[in-house]
Write an enzyme that holds these catalytic residues in place. Structure first.
Site, mmCIF file in Angstrom:
data_model
loop_
_atom_site.group_PDB
_atom_site.id
_atom_site.type_symbol
_atom_site.label_atom_id
_atom_site.label_comp_id
_atom_site.label_asym_id
_atom_site.label_seq_id
_atom_site.Cartn_x
_atom_site.Cartn_y
_atom_site.Cartn_z
ATOM 1 N N ASN A 56 4.482 6.378 -13.669
ATOM 2 C CA ASN A 56 5.052 7.706 -13.839
ATOM 3 C C ASN A 56 6.502 7.547 -14.284
ATOM 4 O O ASN A 56 7.224 6.692 -13.763
ATOM 5 C CB ASN A 56 5.004 8.491 -12.529
ATOM 6 N N HIS A 108 1.230 2.165 -10.154
ATOM 7 C CA HIS A 108 0.201 2.529 -9.184
ATOM 8 C C HIS A 108 -1.107 1.833 -9.558
ATOM 9 O O HIS A 108 -1.533 1.889 -10.719
ATOM 10 C CB HIS A 108 -0.061 4.041 -9.209
ATOM 11 N N HIS A 149 7.630 1.211 -10.715
ATOM 12 C CA HIS A 149 6.437 0.849 -9.949
ATOM 13 C C HIS A 149 5.195 1.232 -10.731
ATOM 14 O O HIS A 149 5.181 2.202 -11.466
ATOM 15 C CB HIS A 149 6.422 1.519 -8.575
ATOM 16 N N ARG A 165 0.836 -1.200 0.000
ATOM 17 C CA ARG A 165 0.000 0.000 0.000
ATOM 18 C C ARG A 165 0.877 1.259 0.000
ATOM 19 O O ARG A 165 1.884 1.318 0.715
ATOM 20 C CB ARG A 165 -0.933 0.015 1.217
ATOM 21 N N ASP A 166 0.443 2.228 -0.818
ATOM 22 C CA ASP A 166 1.155 3.509 -0.872
ATOM 23 C C ASP A 166 1.033 4.204 0.481
ATOM 24 O O ASP A 166 -0.038 4.240 1.093
ATOM 25 C CB ASP A 166 0.568 4.387 -1.985
ATOM 26 N N VAL A 217 10.355 8.111 -7.071
ATOM 27 C CA VAL A 217 11.112 6.941 -6.629
ATOM 28 C C VAL A 217 11.593 6.210 -7.881
ATOM 29 O O VAL A 217 10.783 5.764 -8.701
ATOM 30 C CB VAL A 217 10.259 6.005 -5.751
HETATM 31 P P1 AMP Z 1 5.991 8.190 -8.079
HETATM 32 O O1 AMP Z 1 5.633 9.640 -8.028
HETATM 33 O O2 AMP Z 1 5.309 7.477 -9.219
HETATM 34 O O3 AMP Z 1 7.489 7.949 -8.060
HETATM 35 O O4 AMP Z 1 5.350 7.554 -6.797
HETATM 36 C C1 AMP Z 1 6.073 7.139 -5.687
HETATM 37 C C2 AMP Z 1 5.067 6.730 -4.653
HETATM 38 O O5 AMP Z 1 5.742 6.049 -3.624
HETATM 39 C C3 AMP Z 1 4.306 7.881 -4.015
HETATM 40 O O6 AMP Z 1 2.912 7.720 -4.260
HETATM 41 C C4 AMP Z 1 4.653 7.755 -2.534
HETATM 42 O O7 AMP Z 1 3.574 8.082 -1.688
HETATM 43 C C5 AMP Z 1 5.051 6.307 -2.434
HETATM 44 N N1 AMP Z 1 5.953 5.984 -1.333
HETATM 45 C C6 AMP Z 1 7.096 6.621 -0.994
HETATM 46 N N2 AMP Z 1 7.672 6.016 0.052
HETATM 47 C C7 AMP Z 1 6.879 4.960 0.376
HETATM 48 C C8 AMP Z 1 6.933 3.954 1.374
HETATM 49 N N3 AMP Z 1 7.946 3.886 2.260
HETATM 50 N N4 AMP Z 1 5.942 3.040 1.423
HETATM 51 C C9 AMP Z 1 4.925 3.095 0.547
HETATM 52 N N5 AMP Z 1 4.820 4.009 -0.426
HETATM 53 C C10 AMP Z 1 5.775 4.943 -0.507
#
Ligand code: AMP
Length: 114
Positions: A87, A102, A100, A29-30, A96
């Site tokens: 993304n 979403h 990944h 989960r995000d 990140v």
């Molecule tokens: P992006 O903008 O596509 O790189 O999305 C990265 C996602 O990772 C964001 O929606 C963050 O809320 C999520 N995120 C960052 N750190 C963590 C974590 N430790 N556990 C779960 N989700 C995370």
């Protein structure tokens, strides 16, 4: 060797609310959910962005979609529907740099392009 937050989650150096795992994938989960269901599906392999996916990894990417399909069913949102999003880099708002996908759902989603 990659040093992202997600590689630490894969290695169990950081906690996560894991909803799916197999030998190649992890889903959790995000931490900052944008919808009632917001799960991230990631490969355990270190792939930084969509730009870095190689032809030989096509099956792996397909497995990410099938994992999302299963999670959506498990979460009870399959019939109502959901959104799968990758993304990529700055304009895609990627923060990140471990690939990944979403999985977003559980409510009526709106605007796609932000
Ligand atoms: P992006 O903008 O596509 O790189 O999305 C990265 C996602 O990772 C964001 O929606 C963050 O809320 C999520 N995120 C960052 N750190 C963590 C974590 N430790 N556990 C779960 N989700 C995370």
């Amino acid at each position: 060797m990659s040093d992202t937050i997600f590689s630490k989650i894969i290695n169990r150096e950081l906690p996560a609310d894991i909803v799916y795992e197999d030998d190649q994938l992890l889903a959790f989960r995000d931490i900052n959910p944008q919808a009632p269901v917001h799960v991230l599906v990631i490969p355990k392999a270190e792939i930084a962005t969509v730009n870095d996916i190689e032809a030989g990894q096509a099956e792996l990417i397909g497995k990410m979609v099938l994992a999302a399909q299963k999670i959506a069913a498990d979460e009870g949102i399959a019939d109502d529907g959901y959104r799968l999003v990758f993304n990529c880099n700055q304009h895609g708002c990627q923060v990140v740099f471990h690939l990944h996908m979403h999985l977003l759902g559980g409510k009526q989603l709106r605007g796609l392009a932000g």
